[in-house]
Structures are given as structure tokens and as C-alpha cells.
Design a protein around this motif. Structure first.
Motif, PDB file in Angstrom:
ATOM      1  N   UNK A 232       0.840  -1.193   0.000  1.00 21.50           N
ATOM      2  CA  UNK A 232       0.000   0.000   0.000  1.00 21.50           C
ATOM      3  C   UNK A 232       0.877   1.246   0.000  1.00 21.50           C
ATOM      4  N   UNK A 233       0.540   2.193  -0.865  1.00 15.84           N
ATOM      5  CA  UNK A 233       1.222   3.480  -0.908  1.00 15.84           C
ATOM      6  C   UNK A 233       0.252   4.568  -0.475  1.00 15.84           C
ATOM      7  N   UNK A 234       0.699   5.448   0.390  1.00 20.80           N
ATOM      8  CA  UNK A 234      -0.107   6.635   0.704  1.00 20.80           C
ATOM      9  C   UNK A 234       0.815   7.773   1.118  1.00 20.80           C
ATOM     10  N   UNK A 235       0.218   8.951   1.307  1.00 21.95           N
ATOM     11  CA  UNK A 235       1.011  10.145   1.612  1.00 21.95           C
ATOM     12  C   UNK A 235       0.074  11.243   2.081  1.00 21.95           C
ATOM     13  N   UNK A 236       0.593  12.204   2.826  1.00 18.91           N
ATOM     14  CA  UNK A 236      -0.214  13.355   3.219  1.00 18.91           C
ATOM     15  C   UNK A 236      -0.251  14.448   2.148  1.00 18.91           C
ATOM     16  N   UNK A 246       7.676  16.111  -0.800  1.00 13.32           N
ATOM     17  CA  UNK A 246       8.068  14.786  -1.292  1.00 13.32           C
ATOM     18  C   UNK A 246       8.263  13.788  -0.144  1.00 13.32           C
ATOM     19  N   UNK A 247       7.190  13.547   0.572  1.00  9.87           N
ATOM     20  CA  UNK A 247       7.215  12.514   1.598  1.00  9.87           C
ATOM     21  C   UNK A 247       6.049  11.563   1.340  1.00  9.87           C
ATOM     22  N   UNK A 248       6.353  10.272   1.262  1.00  9.21           N
ATOM     23  CA  UNK A 248       5.331   9.263   1.021  1.00  9.21           C
ATOM     24  C   UNK A 248       5.602   8.033   1.849  1.00  9.21           C
ATOM     25  N   UNK A 280       4.143  15.884   8.422  1.00 12.91           N
ATOM     26  CA  UNK A 280       3.178  14.780   8.381  1.00 12.91           C
ATOM     27  C   UNK A 280       2.567  14.534   9.752  1.00 12.91           C
ATOM     28  N   UNK A 281       3.416  14.482  10.776  1.00 14.13           N
ATOM     29  CA  UNK A 281       2.911  14.254  12.138  1.00 14.13           C
ATOM     30  C   UNK A 281       1.914  15.338  12.528  1.00 14.13           C
TER      31      UNK A 281
END
Length: 393
Positions: A232-236, A246-248, A280-281
Motif C-alpha cells: 500500500x502506498x499513501x502520503x499526506x 516529497x514525503x510518502x 506529516x505528524x
């Protein structure tokens, strides 16, 4: 509303590909054109995210971090509370330089040059680009467009398989069609992958941008029996408009499937920067939830006003969105060639929209319009399209 999505933010002249790059790519002058192509939003990120970043700036020291436990826990909590995926192991989460990077790493880890990689098209264009750059073959399984809604065509896809395919990449929710796949449909995708021995990559980057009446289900929740082949791939990035960071995340629940990816990440010495982790946090907090709720309500009105206006133009049909902020407009009934209707959209309406053929089979007669912009821009786009196709009315 507590948050302001109506105020236009000047993005021209800020090294912004969406606005500064549209003349080079589409011939649309940014001075009077509307940028409705690249999938980022014309809104400021949530205040809670900006505050977290400002705190880091105020501190002034950007040294090495001491682990990412809070970041991992925030992701686990988000998946549990937002999407009902209760058993995400923090150690199953890998952080990549965005999700296109994640796709490339998955291709590198689990496939070999010359392998066939299945795409369910039309679909996000970067998938095919990454596959071809990796020396793999794109295998296009076209979705069935049934009365303006994408559906699976399993029998046709089964007949296409040659045995040279090793991976399938699913976009869930779907970009560009905006479908939120049902549990039965997700299980059908998983069964198809199992039947043909495919590793299944489920790109769920649009998971949070779902409209009333639809519910996103993570693939491991819908098809837990397929967890040994599912990534599974996800990101904010789409949710909170921080794509440029560019954070995933790559989540691999099965330990045996996880091991080669962990080894590849270690071999390449890949690790995340502290800024992206902290943003992200911060996003995955109650303050972020409040902002997201208002964003979805705002986008919901944008999509309804765009659809009402576009669908009133003879020959144009906007596919009903269940998710994403990316309208998929069919120009087939205009009777025009793609070059003809693109010339009107870009030359007369002065709108930069993604060309449908870049999304693969089934996309030739479409354009994709980004609706994550102040409502005044959406209204202006509708009026410009009406003018550009006035002779059809």
C-alpha cells in the motif's frame, strides 16, 4: 468556515510548475490563463502544519533526528481512525521521496527488466513513465466506461495475460476517474492479481479526499487474504497540499514481502528528512482533521458547480467524482478530434488541463481539470468553456 479557501494566492513567479510551467507545456499565457493541470491545490497548507514548520524555523537548528516513532504512530492512528485499518505495524512503514519514487523502488525490488507491469487505464500517467524508464513493459488493461462510470472488465483482462506479467498497479481511489472502489471490486482486483501471480501495488494517495456517499477501504482491509502480495502506498501530500515536500509511505504488512524492500532501502541508504516527518505528524492531528473536513466541503461544492456548468454544454460530459479534486471531462460527443477540442480549451478558453491520452487507453477524448482552486477560478473556467464551445449550444 473557519478556514479560507476563497482568497487567491499568487503562485506565478514562485517556481511553481503548475502556473509558471503552463505556457511552456500548453501554450497558455500565465498572465490571463487558468492553471488546472498539476495535481496540487491553490490553497495554503493547514495552519497546524505551517505552525509546526514555523517552530522548526524558529528553533533554527536542522540537525539529524533521533528516530521517527511519533511520525509512524501518527500514520498508524490515522489509518485506524480514518480508514478502519486497525493493525498497521509501525515497522511495516517505509518513507520514500514521494510516491513516484515509491513506485520506482517497488519496480526495482520486485520485478526485472522486460517484465510486464499491469495498469488499469486510463490512470495516473506517472505510472507508465516509471515503468518504461525502468525497462519494464506497460500492459494496459482498460477499464470499462459504463454510462460515464468506470467498472472492472475482469474477463477481458484475464484474456490479455501472457504469463510475463509480474506486478499490477492499482489507483485506489482512481485518478483520473474519481471512482472509490467498493469492497467487492477491491477483492476482484486482488483475485485477479493472485490468479496471475502478480505483486499488487495499491496507490491510495487520494484516500482522504472522498465525498459524502462513498467510503475508501484500504486494500488490506478489503482483501486481507491477499496481504502476502499487497503493498500500500499513501502520503499526506494530496490531502494537506504539501506535495513539494516529497514525503510518502510504503506499507508492507507481510514480513516476507517486506524484507526485500527493507534491504533495497538499506542498500541505497535512503532515509527521510526531518521536515517532512514533522509536517506529516502535525497534519495527522485533530487540527488537521478539522481543516480537512472544511476542505472536502469546499471541494464538494466546487465539483458540483463545475459539473453543472460543464454538463450543460452540449458535447461535454464531466464524470461524476466520488473522490479526488480532478474532474475528468469527456469531449467525445463534440465530434471533434483531440487536437480540435484541445485547441479550443487552450487557445480560446486559456485553460491548461491535462491531456487525456497521457493516461493511457481510454483517455484520448478526455481532459483532466484540477478543481482545488478558489471557487472564482472554477466559475471562470466554466464560463470560458461555454464561450469556447458556444457554437455547439
Amino acid at each position: 468556515m473557519a478556514f479560507d479557501f476563497d482568497t487567491a494566492i499568487e503562485r506565478r513567479g514562485t517556481n511553481c510548475v503548475k502556473w509558471d510551467g503552463m505556457e511552456r507545456i500548453y501554450g497558455v499565457d500565465p498572465g490571463d490563463g487558468l492553471a488546472m493541470w498539476v495535481a496540487d491545490m491553490d490553497f495554503r497548507a493547514p495552519p497546524v502544519v505551517l505552525d509546526a514548520l514555523q517552530n522548526m524555523v524558529d528553533h533554527g537548528v536542522f540537525g539529524y533526528g533521533d528516530g521517527d516513532a511519533e511520525y509512524r504512530r501518527a500514520i498508524c492512528d490515522w489509518m485506524r481512525d480514518r480508514h478502519g485499518w486497525a493493525d498497521v505495524d509501525p515497522q511495516s512503514i517505509f518513507t520514500t521521496n514521494g510516491l513516484v519514487n515509491a513506485i520506482s523502488l517497488c519496480l526495482d525490488t520486485y520485478t526485472a527488466p522486460g517484465d510486464g507491469i499491469v495498469l488499469f487505464t486510463p490512470v495516473y500517467h506517472a505510472f507508465a513513465r516509471s515503468i518504461l524508464r525502468a525497462g519494464r513493459k506497460v500492459v494496459e488493461c482498460e477499464l470499462a466506461n459504463v454510462d460515464g462510470r468506470y467498472q472492472l472488465d475482469i474477463d477481458a483482462w484475464d484474456a490479455q495475460m501472457t504469463g510475463s506479467e509480474t506486478m499490477a498497479i492499482l489507483c485506489s481511489p482512481h485518478n483520473p476517474g474519481g471512482r472509490v472502489w467498493t469492497g467487492d471490486e477491491l477483492r476482484a482486483f486482488a483475485d485477479f492479481a493472485a490468479r496471475h501471480g502478480l505483486t499488487l501495488i495499491s496507490d491510495e494517495i487520494h484516500q482522504d479526499l472522498v465525498y459524502p456517499g462513498a467510503t475508501h477501504i484500504p486494500m488490506p482491509v478489503a482483501a486481507p487474504e491477499a496481504v502476502d502480495r499487497t503493498i500500500v502506498l499513501n502520503a499526506p501530500s494530496k490531502t494537506f497540499n504539501i506535495a513539494g515536500v516529497h514525503v510518502g509511505q510504503v506499507i508492507i504488512s507481510d514480513p516476507d514481502l517486506r524484507k526485500p524492500f527493507a534491504n533495497r532501502m538499506s542498500t541505497l541508504s535512503l532515509s527521510a528528512g526531518t521536515v517532512g516527518l514533522e509536517m506529516t505528524r502535525a497534519a495527522y492531528t485533530p487540527e488537521g482533521v478539522a481543516w480537512l473536513g472544511e476542505l472536502i466541503a469546499y471541494l464538494d461544492t466546487n465539483r458540483r458547480e463545475f459539473d453543472d456548468g460543464v454538463n450543460a454544454i452540449p458535447g461535454l460530459k464531466s464524470m461524476a467524482l466520488e473522490s479526488t479534486y480532478l474532474a475528468w471531462v469527456d469531449f467525445t460527443d463534440t465530434g471533434m478530434t483531440p487536437d480540435e477540442f484541445k485547441a479550443r480549451v487552450q487557445g480560446e478558453a486559456c485553460i491548461a488541463a491535462n491531456h487525456g491520452e497521457t493516461f493511457g487507453k481510454g483517455g484520448d477524448n478526455f481532459l483532466r481539470f484540477n478543481l482545488a482552486t478558489p471557487r472564482a477560478n472554477v466559475a471562470a473556467a466554466v464560463e470560458r468553456l461555454k464561450g469556447a464551445f458556444a457554437d455547439l449550444q
